[in-house]
Every structure is written in C-alpha cells, then in structure tokens.
Design an enzyme around this catalytic site. Structure first.
Site, short mmCIF file in Angstrom:
data_model
loop_
_atom_site.label_atom_id
_atom_site.label_comp_id
_atom_site.label_asym_id
_atom_site.label_seq_id
_atom_site.Cartn_x
_atom_site.Cartn_y
_atom_site.Cartn_z
N ASN A 54 -5.23 12.66 0.85
CA ASN A 54 -4.40 11.72 1.62
C ASN A 54 -5.31 10.94 2.58
OD1 ASN A 54 -1.76 10.65 2.26
ND2 ASN A 54 -1.90 11.71 4.22
N ARG A 61 0.87 -1.17 0.00
CA ARG A 61 0.00 0.00 0.00
C ARG A 61 0.91 1.23 0.00
NH1 ARG A 61 2.34 1.81 3.82
NH2 ARG A 61 0.78 3.43 3.93
N GLY A 62 0.29 2.40 -0.05
CA GLY A 62 1.08 3.62 -0.23
C GLY A 62 1.18 3.89 -1.73
N ALA A 63 0.90 5.14 -2.11
CA ALA A 63 0.73 5.46 -3.53
C ALA A 63 1.92 5.01 -4.41
CB ALA A 63 0.45 6.95 -3.69
N ASP A 101 -1.89 10.77 -1.79
CA ASP A 101 -2.22 9.76 -2.81
C ASP A 101 -2.52 10.38 -4.16
OD1 ASP A 101 -2.90 8.49 -0.08
OD2 ASP A 101 -2.62 6.84 -1.50
O1 MRU Z 1 -4.51 3.28 2.25
P1 MRU Z 1 -3.03 3.44 2.17
O2 MRU Z 1 -2.30 2.84 3.33
O3 MRU Z 1 -2.48 2.97 0.85
O4 MRU Z 1 -2.81 4.99 2.24
C1 MRU Z 1 -1.52 5.52 2.18
C2 MRU Z 1 -1.46 6.98 2.39
O5 MRU Z 1 -2.46 7.64 2.61
C3 MRU Z 1 -0.11 7.63 2.25
O6 MRU Z 1 -0.04 8.78 3.04
C4 MRU Z 1 0.11 8.03 0.79
O7 MRU Z 1 -0.08 6.93 -0.06
C5 MRU Z 1 1.44 8.58 0.56
S1 MRU Z 1 2.64 7.30 0.51
C6 MRU Z 1 4.17 7.88 0.28
#
Ligand code: MRU
Length: 363
Positions: A254, A53-55, A244
């Site tokens: 986000n 996960r994480g963009a 994101d």
């Molecule tokens: O639902 P997730 O865990 O994928 O959400 C991640 C986030 O909101 C992060 O802040 C975002 O992806 C930035 S990652 C460098």
C-alpha cells in the site's frame, strides 16, 4: 456519494455514450472539476498523471480506456496497443492488470465489429461490480467497528487511523478502507478518523479529509509521523488501510508509510485491518517482496502544493536548491502485522489459508 447534494461516482459514461468523465483528483480539495476522456491516450494520461488514482479506480479507468480504443479502431493491433499502453501507466496496483486481462479475455475472440459494444458493456459492469464489492466490504467492516464499539461501551467514540485515500475517490463508489467507516457513521456508531496526511502527494490531507468531511464524519488530519505517538497514548482503537496489491499469502502493498503504521500498531496492540476487493489480490505471487514498487518523480517530495491566503493554488519548493529527492510510492506490510483482511466475502486472516477459505476457487 454526494457532492453538494449531487450523487457522483468517480467515473461515468458521458451523455454521448462514447466519452468517459472523471473527477480530476489533482484539483481537489480546492476545486471540484470533471474532465472528459475521449481517447485511450486520455485514459492513459489520466492514470499516469493521477487525475484518477486508487487501485480499483485505476482498473475501472483502464477498462474504459480499452473501450475508447475499440470505438476508434477495433483491430487486433489496436487492442494489443491499448493493452500495453494502459498497462505501462502505473506498475503497482494489480487491479490495472486484472481489468485489462478481463477486457482482453472478452474481446480477443470477438470480431472487430462486435468489440466496441462489448467493451463498453464490460467496462460498465466492472464499475457496477466495484460498487457492489465495496458496499459489501463496508458491511463486513461495519461489524468489526461495531464489535470494537461494543467493547468500548455505549457513546464512546471509536478512533480509527487511516493512511492515504482508500475512500470513494479511490474506487468507483464507497471506497475500501473508508466504506466500513461510512457505514458505521450512517448506522450511528460514534467514529472519529485520524487522517494521515500521506506525504508526498498528501492523498490523506487533500482527498480523505475532503470526502470524509463532505459526509460529515469527524476527522483530524495528522502528520504522518504522529500515528505511533497516538497509539502509545491509547488514542487509536484500530487502523484500516486499503491496498494496491495483496499477495496470495496476505502480504499487503500500500501507499508508502503504511508499513510503519503497521509496526507501530503491532507494538501497541492496536488492530490493523486492510480492506480490499478481490481484484486487488495477486494470486500469482505469495511473497510481497516480488511486488514492483513504483518510483515517482523527485519533485513530488521536493515541492508541495497548497492554497495561499489570496486563494491561489500554488506549488512551492521546500528543500534547499540542489537537494535530491527520492520517492518510492509504496511499501509492503508483511502478513504477520495484519490483524485481518476485510473483503467482499468477509473478514479473514492475512494468510494463504485465510484467503483460500474465502476464495476456494482460486485453489
Ligand atoms: O498512489 P495512489 O494514490 O494511487 O495510491 C492509492 C493507495 O495507496 C490506496 O490505499 C490503494 O490504492 C487502495 S484504494 C481503495
């Protein structure tokens, strides 16, 4: 970053040169487990079920997902199917669409027997580029932290609040919001991080606390609702979050709860920075209200996972039987609440003009 002394990225090619390996983030912080992805379906499930996960990491996994698809069947039809399957996994992080478009642009004109090799090569490049981008974000953000540190005075700790996990686990390495913190810590700037637990999935408590702790960065996990109070008491010097999807005019989407932190920061004159790689910018929209917000399963709100005293990892109900849960996974912070965007090209105002100055080619 290192785990027990061993350097890791969050995604890498297996020794056979075909399968891809990842860290299963649903098992952290209690177990460090790696998983093999062998098919495009495996990659799609890993994204959807949030093993990754994480963009930026979602984008990198999707790129490898296309490579896995091409290795199995490099026909036009399978390329199109892989694109659609992966795009449908999560709607908000625009890095997913960006990575898939990159792969499509490259692969479409190629013949079937050229596609697999080209796909693996580009997926590896996307990963390497992400590492370089995040390292640059760290360098630019380091200067912001150093300026704050200089204002506070020698030896004074800079207290930074972050939300969700925008660390190395959310990218291929380094992280976005956490990269400046790692660089500041490594440069000897005294830092301490307020880690929002980030309900409902607790990415802060489970992931951010885990990775910062492994690196030795001082941290305190707080309930999501504590940030405003700490800001009123002068105990937060700055906020840094990831994103994101950021619009061409600087609205920032986000993890749910980010907006409330930005409001509290604005009310208390606490600088609120957002760190992002350029593939997170959606140049096709200006208004954050156009960003699709993922709605996730109610069970993520009505249940919680934890470790018992006997060491078992269990999931328990936390609401009365029959109580409904609602789970919007992201929110949008309007650009006016953002002090600055920390990108790989430098820090800019969260505005159309600010972004255009750093990325003139996007016109
Ligand atoms: O639902 P997730 O865990 O994928 O959400 C991640 C986030 O909101 C992060 O802040 C975002 O992806 C930035 S990652 C460098």
């Amino acid at each position: 970053m290192k785990v027990d002394g061993v350097p890791y990225r969050t995604i890498w090619l297996a020794d056979d040169g075909c399968a891809v390996e990842i860290i299963d983030q649903t098992r952290l912080p209690f177990d460090f487990v790696t998983v093999r992805l062998e098919t495009v379906e495996d990659a799609a499930i890993a994204i959807k079920e949030m093993l990754v996960r994480g963009a930026p990491l979602i984008g990198a996994t999707a790129a490898y997902g296309v490579a896995l698809a091409m290795q199995a069947d490099a026909s036009d039809e399978n390329l199109g199917d892989a694109y659609e399957k992966l795009l449908a996994t999560r709607p908000t992080a625009v890095n997913l669409r960006w990575a898939l478009d990159e792969m499509m642009r490259l692969l479409e004109p190629l013949s079937d027997n050229e596609r697999s090799t080209a796909a693996y090569k580009r997926a590896a490049e996307i990963c390497d580029e992400d590492v370089d981008i995040c390292s640059s974000i760290g360098d630019h953000g380091l200067r912001v932290i150093q300026d704050l540190s200089a204002k506070k005075g020698p030896g004074e700790t800079v207290n930074i609040l972050t939300h969700c996990n925008a660390g190395w686990l959310a990218t291929v390495d380094w992280g976005t919001a956490l990269a400046p913190i790692y660089k500041a810590f490594d440069a000897g700037v005294p830092v301490h991080v307020w880690v929002d637990e980030t309900r409902p999935r607790n990415q802060g408590a489970s992931l951010t606390a885990w990775e910062l702790g492994r690196h030795g960065v001082p941290l305190t996990v707080i309930a999501d609702n504590a940030g405003g109070h700490l800001m009123q008491k002068g105990r937060v010097d700055m906020c840094i979050t990831g994103t994101d999807r950021t619009t061409a005019a600087g609205d920032v989407c986000n993890k749910i709860g980010t907006y409330l932190k930005a409001l509290a920061a604005d009310d208390n004159n606490v600088p609120f920075y957002v760190a992002l790689p350029s593939p997170t910018i959606d140049w096709t929209i200006e208004d954050g209200r156009e960003i699709p917000i993922e709605e996730r399963a109610a069970e993520e709100v009505t249940r919680i996972q934890g470790k018992t005293e006997t060491g078992d990892v269990v999931t328990v109900e936390i609401v009365p039987e029959g109580a409904k849960g609602g789970n919007p996974a992201f929110d949008v912070t309007p650009a006016r609440l953002v002090t600055g965007l920390i990108t790989e090209r430098g820090v800019c105002a969260a505005s159309k003009e600010g972004l255009a100055e750093l990325f003139p080619e996007k016109g």
